[in-house]
Design an enzyme around this catalytic site. Structure first.
Site, PDB file in Angstrom:
ATOM      1  N   ASP A  36      67.455 -15.037  63.319  1.00  0.00           N
ATOM      2  CA  ASP A  36      66.281 -15.611  62.672  1.00  0.00           C
ATOM      3  C   ASP A  36      66.478 -15.707  61.158  1.00  0.00           C
ATOM      4  O   ASP A  36      67.194 -14.897  60.560  1.00  0.00           O
ATOM      5  CB  ASP A  36      65.061 -14.734  62.981  1.00  0.00           C
ATOM      6  N   GLY A  37      65.801 -16.693  60.552  1.00  0.00           N
ATOM      7  CA  GLY A  37      65.764 -16.780  59.096  1.00  0.00           C
ATOM      8  C   GLY A  37      66.603 -17.875  58.473  1.00  0.00           C
ATOM      9  O   GLY A  37      66.698 -17.953  57.249  1.00  0.00           O
ATOM     10  N   HIS A  53      70.701 -23.790  58.966  1.00  0.00           N
ATOM     11  CA  HIS A  53      71.257 -23.714  60.314  1.00  0.00           C
ATOM     12  C   HIS A  53      72.779 -23.844  60.283  1.00  0.00           C
ATOM     13  O   HIS A  53      73.471 -23.173  61.066  1.00  0.00           O
ATOM     14  CB  HIS A  53      70.645 -24.804  61.193  1.00  0.00           C
ATOM     15  N   SER A  81      65.445 -21.955  71.454  1.00  0.00           N
ATOM     16  CA  SER A  81      64.428 -21.537  72.407  1.00  0.00           C
ATOM     17  C   SER A  81      63.722 -22.739  73.026  1.00  0.00           C
ATOM     18  O   SER A  81      63.790 -23.862  72.510  1.00  0.00           O
ATOM     19  CB  SER A  81      63.397 -20.632  71.725  1.00  0.00           C
ATOM     20  N   THR A  82      63.015 -22.494  74.115  1.00  0.00           N
ATOM     21  CA  THR A  82      62.236 -23.556  74.741  1.00  0.00           C
ATOM     22  C   THR A  82      61.131 -24.046  73.816  1.00  0.00           C
ATOM     23  O   THR A  82      60.656 -25.177  73.954  1.00  0.00           O
ATOM     24  CB  THR A  82      61.612 -23.052  76.061  1.00  0.00           C
ATOM     25  N   GLU A  83      60.721 -23.204  72.858  1.00  0.00           N
ATOM     26  CA  GLU A  83      59.684 -23.588  71.900  1.00  0.00           C
ATOM     27  C   GLU A  83      60.240 -24.376  70.705  1.00  0.00           C
ATOM     28  O   GLU A  83      59.478 -25.026  69.984  1.00  0.00           O
ATOM     29  CB  GLU A  83      58.950 -22.350  71.382  1.00  0.00           C
ATOM     30  N   LEU A 147      85.601 -10.539  75.330  1.00  0.00           N
ATOM     31  CA  LEU A 147      84.198 -10.572  74.939  1.00  0.00           C
ATOM     32  C   LEU A 147      83.517 -11.700  75.711  1.00  0.00           C
ATOM     33  O   LEU A 147      84.091 -12.779  75.868  1.00  0.00           O
ATOM     34  CB  LEU A 147      84.060 -10.828  73.431  1.00  0.00           C
ATOM     35  N   ARG A 204      67.336  -8.046  65.462  1.00  0.00           N
ATOM     36  CA  ARG A 204      66.584  -9.188  64.959  1.00  0.00           C
ATOM     37  C   ARG A 204      66.722  -9.241  63.448  1.00  0.00           C
ATOM     38  O   ARG A 204      66.480  -8.245  62.754  1.00  0.00           O
ATOM     39  CB  ARG A 204      65.110  -9.116  65.336  1.00  0.00           C
ATOM     40  N   LEU A 211      59.681  -9.994  69.819  1.00  0.00           N
ATOM     41  CA  LEU A 211      60.799 -10.444  70.649  1.00  0.00           C
ATOM     42  C   LEU A 211      60.891 -11.964  70.739  1.00  0.00           C
ATOM     43  O   LEU A 211      61.934 -12.500  71.113  1.00  0.00           O
ATOM     44  CB  LEU A 211      60.682  -9.860  72.055  1.00  0.00           C
TER      45      LEU A 211
END
Length: 256
Positions: A36-37, A53, A81-83, A147, A204, A211
């Site tokens: 985030d951010g 981004h 995200s879906t949002e 990984l 986060r 979350l």
């Protein structure tokens, strides 16, 4: 020593990563990150959010490189995200372009370094080009085990549960599953992450204390570590700081 929740205090540079080892599991096997951010990082510099981004992709490269050396076997990163479809079109287009570019340009390098790419979410709803590049990267790296880089793309925890419950309902309706046989383990097997262990640690960035619809089922007993650092500024040093804090915690999973 870090603050137990926020990670806002500078770490003791001399402290070993495992300051309080409690057996072989003192390091998290599975780390999940809410990256985030990016937008706020850019706006604070007088730049378009899209630049943030792009900078966030560079941060992801650094963390993916550092993770295996720090004992992390699975890294799940919340990429889209879906949002996020609700954001301005130019920002969504940039995020989709970055996803395409990352899969095209990074797959070969990740393959050479033993990284297996996986993706969770409603991948079938992405544009065809993104679906194809994700599928190509997944196929190319399928045999690697240094990984697992698990990209959460068009992902939402509620959508994941809806999809799981629909699948369960279909099995019940067809007679292949008795309702009384449904327990937590049966639900888990219908999640996008059915073949992965739950995250031990969720990180986060950017200081938000939520979350955000991320791994809602899987995070039931995950440790959470929040930092005010914006994702583009997140480095190996911050990851080590989170792991140091994790090593000091006592995980009881509801027991004493």
């Amino acid at each position: 020593m870090t603050d137990d929740l926020h990670g806002r205090v500078e770490p003791d540079r001399a402290a070993p990563l495992h300051t309080a080892p409690r057996g072989p599991d003192y390091r998290p096997r599975h780390v999940a990150i809410i990256m985030d951010g990016n937008g706020r990082w850019a706006l604070r510099r007088g730049l378009p959010r899209t630049v943030g981004h792009c900078a966030g992709v560079e941060a992801l490269r650094g963390v993916v490189k550092a993770a295996p050396d720090l004992g992390i076997k699975i890294l799940t990163c919340y990429a889209f995200s879906t949002e996020n479809w609700k954001r301005p079109k130019d920002e969504v287009d940039t995020l989709m372009s970055l996803l395409l570019e990352y899969c095209r340009l990074e797959a070969e390098n990740l393959h050479r370094n033993g990284v297996r790419i996986n993706a969770i979410g409603r991948i079938h709803e992405l544009p065809p080009a993104q679906q194809q590049e994700i599928a190509r990267a997944v196929a190319l790296t399928r045999g690697n085990d240094r990984l697992i880089l698990n990209l959460a793309v068009n992902y939402g925890g509620q959508a994941e549960l809806v999809d799981a419950f629909r699948s369960l309902a279909a099995e019940v309706q067809s007679g292949r599953l008795a309702p009384e046989a449904i327990d937590a383990e049966v639900v888990r097997r219908h999640l996008y992450t059915a073949d992965l262990p739950d995250p031990d640690l969720i990180i986060r960035t950017a200081g938000e204390m939520r979350l955000s619809n991320f791994l809602l089922w899987q995070s039931a007993y995950a440790e959470i570590w929040v930092t005010d650092v914006y994702w583009p500024d997140f480095t190996r040093e911050h990851l080590e700081q989170a792991l140091r804090d994790y090593a000091r915690r006592e995980r009881r999973f509801g027991a004493l």
